[in-house]
Design an enzyme around this catalytic site. Structure first.
Site, PDB file in Angstrom:
ATOM      1  N   GLY A  49       0.832  -1.191   0.000  1.00 51.86           N
ATOM      2  CA  GLY A  49       0.000   0.000   0.000  1.00 51.86           C
ATOM      3  C   GLY A  49       0.869   1.245   0.000  1.00 51.86           C
ATOM      4  O   GLY A  49       2.052   1.212   0.356  1.00 51.86           O
ATOM      5  N   CYS A  50       0.295   2.353  -0.413  1.00 47.96           N
ATOM      6  CA  CYS A  50       1.081   3.583  -0.534  1.00 47.96           C
ATOM      7  C   CYS A  50       1.530   4.099   0.838  1.00 47.96           C
ATOM      8  O   CYS A  50       2.699   4.450   1.028  1.00 47.96           O
ATOM      9  CB  CYS A  50       0.294   4.653  -1.296  1.00 47.96           C
ATOM     10  SG  CYS A  50      -1.386   4.930  -0.717  1.00 47.96           S
TER      11      CYS A  50
END
Lengths: 342, 342, 342, 342
Positions: B145-146
């Site tokens: 995930g970012c």
């Protein structure tokens, strides 16, 4: 009753905002406006949004030009307020939107500002315990910093109620107007649009001792604050995320109960219903602080989100609110609670 | 060597970004592009910045349309990747930019996503201890995930070196592209410009267990993470402020030394010189993570600021970097380290 | 072939952008970087997005420091290029991104710039009739202004084909980077975010005579241009709306046909399909110009919308494209056609 | 006198803005608020900036819920106002912020809206010749479109004084709130931030016939308008650049004289001093229109720049101003002339 108000530093952002509010104030007449290097200019050329004052010409900031008013708002570089205030005399209400008289501890002042401490004035955040009474009838007011306003409103109730350990962690995002109107390359639109960046990291920001002072007073013990300010691509607003380890026995209900009680009667602090989160856009141009609380069970932390407009509740609105209290006017006079959105 | 790549979900932001990078990749030929409800449309109508692909027509996302490629990038809603991957066969490299295969703990998955756990694939953040080796030659990759990318790069070295207590506090601001391209009222330009707001507060964000997983692995003990994401008025970028109490004996030099060593040979992680702070604007469109560390002595905390582009290093850049490793290509192929600024 | 390139004015926006492009250019080696008041500083402190050049130290801008390169890009305040170019000698390719050598008419120059005319160099907009040939092999290039690039690409085909009356009306919005990196109050983020305003209204903008020159050349008769530039709250991009009364017999088909033919073989000018409109966001960071044409039957006007990135196609991309032509390299080398979006 | 006001469509941007203004109006009491699909929700969840109304619950939009008020503001999709107005009766003031009753020409309506023409009501732009008188005492008001407000204020004096040829060219930039609150992909923050794009090019925008109607009435002859609207990365504001060929004998003095006279007594239209240009930021949240005029001698054109807040003077402010006139209240009641800046 008509109050005659002067504004020193009328060409900057804090000065402009206090004028925007005073223009709506039913009992204020706007007197002399002064500036430093902009003295002699039409206000309309510098603050084109203040249409009713467009043809006013800025005077130089001196005790002479500022004399003869009931209240003088100072929006000056730090270190300059004491001399002006002294010359204005004790019967004039002086509301300092700068930093000079915020800190009680001279050593803190000297460490963060590198100059002699000017003194300590009643602190213009009426929502803090004891602060309102100290402002009533006062002729000197030190308006809080914008970040300390957002953070003290967020954490003071938790500390006053003994809910949290005395080690706060705060990360806050501010709109660019908090950095003022002096032209610096890193504040250019080209630099700030589309970008976020921190500054004053690691306890270096000058608002840190002010937060520590307020939260320690609420807690009755020394509170440390790890404070990281960031610059956000928007003109106005502060969104602060403030947290601390929960003390034993704290849970979500208790936390909410404490905040509901703390701000039940406050006209400018609004605890949002559960499930709704503060947004700086919702308080744009208003004197409202929006708050929401959360208990993060897995991390064992009390967490408070607060949103204010840095120029309104965070500076000029706090100043006018304090003026109202000092002069015995209704505390809410001239102060919008409705934001300009979207 | 020419690698033939397909992209499923080519009309969204992650899909568009992986195409932007693949267009620059010297060894990749872009094959089939698929979409859900946008199937049948010209890509030029949906992603007008991808000029060389403007006349491509989007196919439906099925195993048949995606067959016959060396690598398939999946940018699908969570829960859909497993079925597609299974049909593609084991010899095809499948790079999942969604969440399905990131978590090792099935209970974590079920608690945060409410559906059965699909499994765990090699984790596409090569800069974490052991991660690069697991990616080499793999035919399955779970792109992080970012937020976990920004936060794990920030705190893993401190935990791996035993510098910090296992209670991290993270506040991060993200550009709006992190919320995807589906039209929702709170993501309208009118709502987000000029405003900052939090979401998923109190440990509710789905990226929290992923951060805990990464930092716990680095620390060798369970780390808690108090994570507050906020939405910032910019299209791209994550600025994360991550901190934890320092362990005894830590000071500024030791901290810096650990980070210099950790990232000395990493092409995409750049520890800034002392005195300079990360800005998301400086990594706009690049696969670079900018880092800076600080030791807040008064608060006794280790603090790390990290800035990435959420779509590049935070999603599609991490995906291409992982593809390069999996296929034995130079790790940096096709990946810009230079941002587009101002 | 390796071309050694120096950049004078490397700390500004035009200089930074030409470096961003040269870093991607397969046949260029970046040599000396110079600056005025920023000489002596690390480039990384001023242009943190140019990571591979972070440790370069800026030299002073003198003929000595710039000597020994195959090409020198000048990003200097107007009036300074002639002296530098003269000292560099005739065999060095000098690409001037400033205004000094753009105008053919000395009187125009003197009226708009108030100083003696330095001369006229081959004009770096290869898409104009005759311009490409003049650039091939040249050792001097005058890069067009950003607005004239957007407007000349928009209207030259209409004038060359005799479709429009010689009275053009142009309104264009520019991102703030077009105003440069010098810190001025009206360019502060606080001032530009959330606001649009015009400047140089009524024919006063210095780019006006350059547009007139280009359009008159295309038309074969004197064309007047009513040009209004506006400042938009974005870092990059120009959106130009250019129109003129249609000549008898013009209709939508004829108009489209002329533009399709004019740009069929141009790698950097893209006429969008009917029904799709240019957006500056789609060309962010790319050397592409997006165009769309419309015939407003009720008003009897030919109307062309053009979108470019003011720093890329509008300045540094045009400069690199011209360099490629002058040196006999492939015209598209080092020049992205893909934008960074969203 | 207390006026009881209902707002239909209170969850949208026009409805929210009219409420923001009515909250400041000394003679208005806010009655029922209605919505379409949002009926049943708390207003605080949809319009969190309207703090004093946070606990109001939205009713369904029906004649029954709207009955019993002195004034009803309609912010409905076009085509719905006639039926509601009819049921409310002739004694109730109905202020329609939609398009239904703006056009006098039924054929124009049908061509641009594709449905039968509902009729024509007094037009809520009091600054146009004759408009104020028609509004006084009226019980029906058609509030102008936002673009026609900006453009008619800009050009009507020039046409009324015979200064310009009857072929106007207008390019205007609007903030995104002009496109409403319905979630559409091209209005996402990710799409609009950092980008400008046109729409409705070539005379297709529905506001075009309304401009033609107003300017033709001022000119006493048919005026054509080439109108190009563009979407700007800001929430609010319209900046319009309007021009036309000057008639013989016009010069800068004559032009200025005409505008000074036209707006000398208008409280909401402000002709700026020479040398100063309108900016939408200066009228943010205010009912002020800022104007500046220029005579472009080289191009032979009269040019007027106007800046308004599309939601205030462009919609809800115009609505309240018209209500004041219709009900015999002071025209400026409840209407800020001061913008919120920066």
């Amino acid at each position: 009753m008509t109050v005659r108000a002067a504004v020193a530093g009328a060409s900057g952002y804090a000065g402009g905002e206090v004028l925007r509010l005073l223009l709506q104030h039913p009992e204020v007449e706007i007197g002399v406006l002064t500036a430093g290097s902009n003295a002699g200019q039409r206000l309309g050329a510098l603050q084109p949004h203040l249409l009713p004052l467009a043809d006013r010409v800025l005077a130089a900031t001196t005790a002479e030009t500022l004399a003869g008013h009931d209240v003088v708002f100072l929006a000056l570089p730090h270190g300059q307020s004491a001399a002006v205030a002294e010359q204005l005399g004790e019967s004039v209400l002086v509301v300092d939107m700068g930093a000079d008289f915020r800190l009680a501890d001279a050593a803190d002042w000297e460490r963060f500002y590198g100059s002699p401490h000017a003194g300590t004035w009643p602190y213009g955040l009426p929502e803090l315990p004891g602060a309102r009474a100290a402002l009533e009838g006062s002729r000197r007011v030190a308006v809080p910093g914008c970040y300390p306003t957002a953070v003290s409103l967020a954490l003071a109730p938790a500390y006053a109620a003994g809910l949290a350990e005395p080690e706060a962690v705060v990360v806050a995002a501010s709109g660019t107007s908090g950095a003022g109107k002096a032209a610096k390359p890193h504040l250019l639109g080209s630099e700030v649009m589309g970008s976020m960046s921190p500054y004053g990291v690691g306890g270096l920001h000058r608002h840190t001792p002010e937060m520590i002072q307020n939260l320690s007073a609420a807690a009755g013990e020394r509170v440390t604050v790890s404070f990281t300010p960031t610059l956000a691509p928007m003109p106005r607003g502060i969104l602060a995320t403030s947290s601390a380890k929960a003390r034993p026995g704290v849970d979500a209900e208790r936390l909410r109960e404490v905040y509901e009680k703390a701000y039940a009667d406050e006209p400018f602090v609004h605890l949002l219903p559960e499930g709704q989160w503060p947004a700086t856009g919702a308080v744009y141009g208003s004197n409202t602080a929006q708050l929401q609380v959360a208990y993060d069970e897995a991390a064992g932390r009390v967490l408070v989100i607060s949103a204010i407009d840095n120029l309104t509740k965070g500076t000029a609105g706090g100043a006018v609110q304090s003026m109202n209290l000092a002069l015995g006017l209704p505390e809410t006079s001239g102060l919008p609670v409705t934001g300009v959105a979207p």
